[in-house]
Design an enzyme around this catalytic site. Structure first.
Site: not given
Ligand code: GLN
Length: 475
Positions: A77, A152, A176
């Site tokens: 990532k 994400s 994410s």
């Molecule tokens: N959807 C969650 C957020 O927007 C989790 C994102 C993540 O785990 N990086 O914070």
């Protein structure tokens, strides 16, 4: 050509006998990447470098000196630092920033001869659950290109789903890794907080951030965990617990387990009917196999998402203060003095969602509101953690859907942040409590879109969770 090995073990003997070479694997993945650039999976492909590393690994394989991950082609990532490579967190503010050191996990993967093929698109600073918040545009789901990948770690998930690499590394702050894995029909695993070093991972919310894996098999999740986990002097939040030999110990569990499932996942109108059906199907299968499966009601369910977002935004506002146009990345060409350098660089460099979170995070930490929001959320986090741990005293696992619905259409909900945040209802509990959790593929809906179910277990019970997951996938 699309190469889809379900686990590294399948290629290992071929690599050792020379039947398959690391170089040919890399070439195959590169072809698949090139044939599918419209999916917007990679922010950068390390083409020549991956080919060169593969040649080196092939020599080591011949000499018998290759590491545990020799020939495993991995995508990372784009919020994971890799020395002398760009890292952007999919943000304009870091668009041309180059890492001056590697994350501990990158060093550990490379030390075992993994080959890193590129850096994957993600939500900007990992903030999102659809990969629609990337400065570089959304990632498209390989199962249906009009739909989101999840986020994400969306690029990491589609890279594996579409056979552009063998496995991918993501980060999971509130879901994410698990949620895009569910949307893409693969295995997404987030270990306990403190199991894997965060050194060299671009911080979002430090008390939640954790590295996780996106793979086609549980065996690969186990192997990658074994390589990445364990003490690191650069991350003081890491546990000193010894790292089990997950790759050798992971076998389908045979015992009869006690499993709790969230009653609301079946009764709530907010959960899609086909997701409910998948959950019910697995509950029935587990019962038929002799496990004890009971409904539970989690009394803090409605507080999960607000508590997570108050704390994550507060931490984000603090972590992202470092992007000031001076130390890192983008500096506005329109700035005339110090204050306008800060203001314009941040206003022009961050995207809408990131700015929203910095402002809300700053608000909940501000003098007049600290006790009402931030301090209160900390207390609620403790209650959530205690209650979740108490449930896990009585049960081995908690079973939930990973997400309330399958991958939705690109652009569908982007405009309403609260609707977006509610998508995290099932994933943030493990994050708030620091527990390991895994998303496992559970078939497709009637549109052919993948569905995922999540299992959660006690802190540092990764081995039990992986073993049960192996069994679960064979149900
Ligand atoms: N959807 C969650 C957020 O927007 C989790 C994102 C993540 O785990 N990086 O914070």
């Amino acid at each position: 050509m699309s190469i889809n090995y379900s686990s590294y073990n399948e290629i290992k003997s071929g690599l050792q006998s020379g039947e398959v070479t690391a170089e040919s694997l890399v070439k195959g993945y590169l072809q698949q990447i090139k044939a599918n650039t419209r999916l917007n999976v990679f922010n950068e492909v390390f083409e020549q470098e991956a080919l060169n590393s593969a040649k080196g690994v092939d020599v080591k394989l011949k000499q018998g000196t290759a590491g545990k991950l020799a020939g495993m082609v991995i995508a990372i990532k784009d919020n994971i630092c890799y020395k002398d490579h760009k890292v952007s967190a999919s943000s304009k503010i870091l668009e041309n920033f180059t890492s001056i050191y590697s994350a501990t996990i990158v060093e550990r993967l490379l030390a075992e001869d993994a080959i890193i093929i590129g850096r994957c698109n993600c939500d900007e600073f990992a903030m999102g659950a659809a990969n629609e918040n990337s400065y570089f545009g959304p990632v498209k789901n390989y199962a249906d290109e009009t739909r989101v990948s999840g986020g994400s770690s969306g690029g990491s998930a589609v890279a594996v789903q579409a056979g552009m690499c063998h496995a991918a590394i993501g980060t999971d702050t509130g879901g994410s890794v698990r949620q895009p894995a569910a949307f893409c029909g693969i295995v997404g695993f987030k270990p306990s907080y403190g199991r894997i070093s965060r050194h060299g991972i671009i911080s979002y919310a430090s008390s939640f951030d954790q590295v996780g894996t996106l793979t086609n098999s549980v065996a690969d999740a186990a192997l990658l965990l074994e390589v990445m986990a364990g003490h690191d002097e650069f991350d003081s939040t890491l546990s000193r617990k010894p790292v089990p030999r997950y790759s050798e110990e992971t076998t389908p569990s045979s015992g009869k387990m006690k499993i709790a499932y969230l009653q609301e996942a079946i009764s709530s109108p907010g959960v899609d009917a086909e997701v409910k059906n998948a959950l019910i199907t697995y509950i029935d299968k587990l019962r038929a196999d002799g496990h004890t499966v009971k409904p539970i009601s989690f009394e803090y369910l409605e507080y999960l998402v607000p508590t997570y977002y108050i704390l994550a935004m507060a931490e984000a506002s603090s972590n992202l203060a470092r992007y000031d146009g001076v130390h890192y990345g983008y500096r506005s060409p329109n700035a005339t003095d110090l204050v306008s350098t800060y203001k314009l660089s941040r206003s022009e460099g961050f995207g809408t969602e990131v700015k929203r979170r910095i402002m809300l995070g700053t608000f909940v930490l501000s003098a007049g509101y600290y006790d009402a929001y931030y301090a209160k959320a900390q207390k609620v986090r403790r209650l959530i953690r205690n209650k979740t741990n108490a449930i896990l005293e009585d049960f081995d696992f908690i079973l939930t859907p990973t997400a309330p619905e399958a991958a939705f259409s690109i652009g569908k909900i982007e405009k309403d942040p609260v609707v977006n945040y509610l998508h995290d209802i099932f994933t943030v509990q493990a994050s708030l409590a620091g527990l390991p959790a895994i998303s496992l593929p559970a078939g497709n809906n009637n549109k052919g879109l993948p569905l995922g179910l999540q299992l959660l277990s006690k802190a540092f019970s990764e081995q039990e969770l992986l073993n049960f997951s192996e069994y679960f996938l064979k149900l």
